[in-house]
Design a protein around this motif. Structure first.
Motif, mmCIF file in Angstrom:
data_model
loop_
_atom_site.group_PDB
_atom_site.id
_atom_site.type_symbol
_atom_site.label_atom_id
_atom_site.label_comp_id
_atom_site.label_asym_id
_atom_site.label_seq_id
_atom_site.Cartn_x
_atom_site.Cartn_y
_atom_site.Cartn_z
ATOM 1 N N ALA A 298 0.829 -1.207 0.000
ATOM 2 C CA ALA A 298 0.000 0.000 0.000
ATOM 3 C C ALA A 298 0.862 1.255 0.000
ATOM 4 O O ALA A 298 0.575 2.227 -0.710
ATOM 5 N N HIS B 69 2.685 1.667 -3.504
ATOM 6 C CA HIS B 69 1.856 1.823 -4.700
ATOM 7 C C HIS B 69 0.757 2.872 -4.557
ATOM 8 O O HIS B 69 0.060 3.166 -5.527
ATOM 9 N N ARG B 70 0.594 3.442 -3.370
ATOM 10 C CA ARG B 70 -0.330 4.567 -3.244
ATOM 11 C C ARG B 70 0.267 5.765 -3.964
ATOM 12 O O ARG B 70 1.453 6.042 -3.883
ATOM 13 N N ARG C 72 -6.193 2.173 -0.497
ATOM 14 C CA ARG C 72 -5.359 1.475 -1.467
ATOM 15 C C ARG C 72 -5.475 -0.039 -1.290
ATOM 16 O O ARG C 72 -5.578 -0.786 -2.271
ATOM 17 N N ALA D 229 -8.532 4.497 -4.803
ATOM 18 C CA ALA D 229 -7.474 5.485 -4.965
ATOM 19 C C ALA D 229 -7.907 6.792 -4.311
ATOM 20 O O ALA D 229 -9.104 7.044 -4.125
#
Length: 226
Positions: free
Chosen positions: A7, A10-11, A159, A164
C-alpha cells in the motif's frame, strides 16, 4: 509483498476516477478502521465529512459559485507552504508541478491549461466521494501531525481495498464556503479535502509518479554494526 508495504509503495495521488460509486459500507469501514490512527494524548483531533451523489454536487456547485465571484478564493485558512521555501524544497515542488502537467501535454507557459487542471481540484477530480477533513481551530502543530497520520492511514486503507485517493490542501482556499455549506461548528476549520474512488487507469495523469529523496539523504544510522 506485505500488505502495508504494498500500500505504501503503490499509493499515489490519483487525479482521474471512474464514475462507479463506492459502496457505503466499504467507505464507512475504511473510516471506522482509520479511527485507530495514533494521536498524542489520544486527542483524536479529526472530524470527517464524507459526501457523494447530490450532497457532493451541492458542495461543488456552491464552491464553483464562490470561485466565479472570487477566482483567487477566499484567502487561506492556513498557509499550505512556508513563505520562503529554500531552494531544495522549492525545486522539489516545481518538479512535481512540471511532471504533473507534462502528463497532460500542458507546457509551463500554458496558463489557461494549468488553470483548467487546477480548477478540477474543486470538483474532487470528479471522484464519486469527496471527503472534508476538519480540525479544531484551537489545536497546535502536534495535533496537525496527528491529522497527517489519520489521513495517511485512511489513504493506505483505501489502497488496500482497490480504491485510490488524492489529498487536497487546496480546499483551504475556499474554507469559508465549505465550512458554511457543511454547517461546521464555529470551532472547526477545514484542513484538507480527499478525493476517493476507483482510479481511471487509462488516464495519462495517473501515470505520474513523483521522485523521492534517497535513503541516504533523509536518514542517518548511528550505533549499528554496519
Amino acid at each position: 509483498m506485505h500488505a502495508v508495504t504494498e500500500a505504501v509503495l503503490h499509493r499515489h495521488s490519483t487525479r482521474a476516477f471512474e464514475p462507479r460509486p463506492v459502496d457505503f459500507d466499504l467507505l464507512r469501514e475504511l473510516i471506522d478502521v482509520a479511527r485507530y490512527s495514533p494521536s498524542s494524548g489520544n486527542l483524536q483531533p479529526w472530524k470527517v465529512v464524507a459526501l457523494t451523489g447530490h450532497a457532493l454536487q451541492l458542495l461543488k456547485d456552491e464552491v464553483a459559485d464562490t470561485l466565479r465571484r472570487s477566482p483567487r478564493g477566499e484567502g487561506m485558512g492556513y498557509p499550505i507552504y512556508p513563505e520562503n521555501l529554500t531552494a531544495e524544497y522549492q525545486a522539489r515542488r516545481a518538479q512535481c508541478a512540471e511532471d504533473l502537467y507534462a502528463t497532460l501535454g500542458v507546457t509551463r507557459g500554458d496558463r489557461e491549461g494549468r488553470g483548467r487542471q487546477f480548477a478540477r481540484n474543486f470538483r474532487f477530480f470528479d471522484a464519486p466521494v469527496g471527503i472534508i477533513l476538519a480540525v479544531d481551530k484551537s489545536m497546535g502543530s502536534g495535533q496537525w501531525a496527528d491529522l497527517g497520520m489519520f489521513l495517511q492511514t485512511l489513504m493506505l486503507l483505501a489502497r488496500e481495498r482497490g480504491l485510490a485517493t488524492c489529498a487536497q490542501a487546496c480546499w483551504t482556499l475556499v474554507h469559508q464556503t465549505v465550512e458554511r455549506h457543511l454547517e461546521l461548528p464555529e470551532e472547526l476549520m477545514v484542513f484538507c479535502g480527499i478525493a476517493l474512488g476507483y482510479p481511471d487507469t487509462a488516464h495519462p495523469i495517473n501515470t505520474l509518479r513523483t521522485e523521492r529523496a534517497s535513503l541516504d539523504e533523509i536518514a542517518e544510522f548511528r550505533g549499528f554494526n554496519i
